[in-house]
Design a protein around this motif. Structure first.
Motif, PDB file in Angstrom:
ATOM      1  N   ILE A  31       0.859  -1.183   0.000  1.00 36.93           N
ATOM      2  CA  ILE A  31       0.000   0.000   0.000  1.00 36.93           C
ATOM      3  C   ILE A  31       0.889   1.226   0.000  1.00 36.93           C
ATOM      4  CG2 ILE A  31      -1.824   1.273   1.183  1.00 36.93           C
ATOM      5  CD1 ILE A  31      -2.823  -1.261   2.376  1.00 36.93           C
ATOM      6  N   TRP A  90      -2.684  -7.858   6.506  1.00 32.87           N
ATOM      7  CA  TRP A  90      -3.216  -6.711   5.775  1.00 32.87           C
ATOM      8  C   TRP A  90      -3.655  -5.597   6.713  1.00 32.87           C
ATOM      9  CZ3 TRP A  90      -8.273  -5.643   7.008  1.00 32.87           C
ATOM     10  CH2 TRP A  90      -9.015  -6.673   7.574  1.00 32.87           C
ATOM     11  N   ILE A  94      -2.856  -1.543   6.233  1.00 38.76           N
ATOM     12  CA  ILE A  94      -3.941  -0.561   6.171  1.00 38.76           C
ATOM     13  C   ILE A  94      -3.801   0.458   7.293  1.00 38.76           C
ATOM     14  CG2 ILE A  94      -6.423  -0.243   6.448  1.00 38.76           C
ATOM     15  CD1 ILE A  94      -6.856  -2.838   4.984  1.00 38.76           C
ATOM     16  N   VAL A 176      -2.780   0.254  -4.171  1.00 41.62           N
ATOM     17  CA  VAL A 176      -2.844  -1.042  -3.489  1.00 41.62           C
ATOM     18  C   VAL A 176      -2.504  -2.132  -4.498  1.00 41.62           C
ATOM     19  CG1 VAL A 176      -4.268  -2.588  -2.106  1.00 41.62           C
ATOM     20  CG2 VAL A 176      -4.653  -0.120  -1.990  1.00 41.62           C
ATOM     21  N   PHE A 180      -5.212  -9.153  -2.052  1.00 39.03           N
ATOM     22  CA  PHE A 180      -6.030  -8.465  -1.060  1.00 39.03           C
ATOM     23  C   PHE A 180      -7.508  -8.662  -1.383  1.00 39.03           C
ATOM     24  CE2 PHE A 180      -4.818  -5.457  -4.381  1.00 39.03           C
ATOM     25  CZ  PHE A 180      -6.048  -5.000  -4.831  1.00 39.03           C
ATOM     26  N   LYS A 182     -10.724  -6.614  -1.890  1.00 37.54           N
ATOM     27  CA  LYS A 182     -10.999  -5.222  -2.235  1.00 37.54           C
ATOM     28  C   LYS A 182     -11.999  -4.580  -1.283  1.00 37.54           C
ATOM     29  CE  LYS A 182     -11.980  -2.363  -6.284  1.00 37.54           C
ATOM     30  NZ  LYS A 182     -12.283  -2.374  -7.741  1.00 37.54           N
ATOM     31  N   ILE A 185     -10.326  -3.332   1.918  1.00 37.00           N
ATOM     32  CA  ILE A 185      -9.509  -2.127   1.704  1.00 37.00           C
ATOM     33  C   ILE A 185     -10.417  -0.903   1.601  1.00 37.00           C
ATOM     34  CG2 ILE A 185      -7.823  -1.016   0.210  1.00 37.00           C
ATOM     35  CD1 ILE A 185      -6.655  -3.452   1.440  1.00 37.00           C
TER      36      ILE A 185
END
Length: 400
Positions: A31, A90, A94, A176, A180, A182, A185
């Motif tokens: 990210i 993750w 984030i 990004v 992952f 989506k 996120i």
């Protein structure tokens, strides 16, 4: 009906338009936060370094436990911050990225620790970074790298104001990449576009450049810098520098063989890009002849048009380099980062020759790396010279 369309407009306006998703089969998650702000936009020296280092310190436990790493890049008029982590962690990625944009508070303990770390790191520019100091001496656009003591002069209100200006959702872009989900996120990183006024970003001034600069160095070198403020000239300068440094038949390589090593490159910016060509592995006595000979070679090459054989050979080299770059991981980050910088388009042989024939000598400067004891001889030869310290600060200028 009118209310329905109004609701759709608000949803679109507040949705994360700034987030670019590049899913791929990669066990890592990256990210990135890219901003059009750089050192030129700092009200006080060192703001970007302090913001980025604070993020790293504030999240050090989570970063360490997840095996993540952070990367930061700061230019005169752009910057980027990345966190790369295994996809299973993750939440850490984030948290680090979103706090850079959302969080306007600064924890005292982490801030003190970040400043201590910055004092130890002692960021210094490389010789390739000095072009901006030569072309915009003593201006806000070419701010020297901060001293260790500069970080303690920054207040939390300075940091907060800088974040408001440079990491506003209307300015940044979040990239990004990797594996992952989506919807996770989007849910965690949705940013509201604030209706407040955005301060203007710093533009380069019309400043008379220094034709010759001296950077005290134990390893002598000579560098020529080429300023580009029109994107149409960027491609031509690339071909020009490659023709000078191309091995084994480049003009500079032919002229200076076997005296020194020739290298070249371009540092792209949002408003200004600067190409450079460097001759290194010299002795102090060779510096004087190298500058004079190099000036004549550059002036002659600008007058003489590039031929088709030379152009085609360089183009093939560029195509091979591009194919290699495109094969590297994280192409989305590179693509979105480039979108903030000066756009470079393909050019023909005729366009290269036309651009070079009109290229102003005002946009060429020279940096000499040598012992400061050679300054009197340099002034005698070049009439005027500016002396820099290792952090890019113009100390003084000496003329005949």
């Amino acid at each position: 009906m009118r209310k329905f369309f109004l609701m759709l407009f608000l949803v679109w306006t507040l949705s994360p338009q700034i987030i670019k998703f590049y899913p791929e089969k990669n066990p890592l998650l990256s990210i990135s936060v890219v901003s059009p702000c750089g050192r030129a936009d700092e009200d006080k020296a060192g703001l970007l370094e302090e913001v980025f280092t604070y993020q790293e310190v504030r999240w050090k436990d989570a970063l360490f436990s997840s095996g993540a790493r952070v990367e930061a890049e700061i230019g005169p008029d752009f910057s980027s911050f990345r966190v790369i982590v295994l996809k299973n962690f993750w939440e850490t990625a984030i948290g680090v990225a979103s706090s850079l944009v959302k969080d306007r508070n600064f924890e005292s303990r982490s801030l003190v620790e970040a400043r201590s770390l910055l004092a130890l790191r002692l960021y210094r520019p490389s010789p390739q970074d000095f072009g901006i100091f030569l072309f915009y001496p003593l201006s806000h656009y070419a701010k020297p790298f901060p001293e260790p003591g500069d970080f303690n002069r920054i207040s939390t209100s300075d940091l907060r104001a800088f974040k408001e200006k440079c990491f506003d959702p209307r300015r940044i872009k979040i990239v990004v990449e990797g594996s992952f989900l989506k919807h996770l996120i989007k849910k965690r990183m949705t940013l509201e576009k604030r209706p407040s006024f955005l301060p203007p970003l710093t533009e380069p001034p019309d400043r008379t450049p220094l034709k010759v600069g001296l950077l005290p160095s134990p390893r002598p070198f000579v560098m020529w810098f080429f300023k580009v403020i029109d994107a149409e000239d960027l491609c031509a300068i690339r071909y020009f520098l490659a023709s000078l440094a191309m091995g084994p038949q480049g003009l500079m390589r032919s002229v200076f063989y076997p005296y020194g090593k020739v290298s070249w490159g371009i540092k792209k910016g949002r408003n200004v890009s600067i190409g450079w060509i460097k001759v290194s592995s010299l002795s102090d006595e060779e510096v004087f002849g190298i500058v004079s000979t190099g000036n004549r070679a550059i002036a002659g090459k600008l007058r003489i048009k590039m031929d088709k054989r030379e152009f085609d050979r360089i183009r093939r080299q560029f195509m091979g380099k591009k194919a290699y770059t495109d094969s590297l991981p994280w192409p989305g980050f590179r693509r979105e980062r480039e979108a903030f910088l000066m756009e470079e388009k393909e050019c023909s042989l005729q366009e290269v020759n036309s651009s070079l024939s009109d290229y102003p000598t005002r946009n060429i400067s020279v940096l000499v790396g040598a012992r400061e004891a050679l300054l009197p001889r340099l002034v005698k030869k070049f009439a005027s010279i500016g002396v820099f310290d290792s952090r890019g600060k113009l100390l003084y200028q000496v003329s005949k």
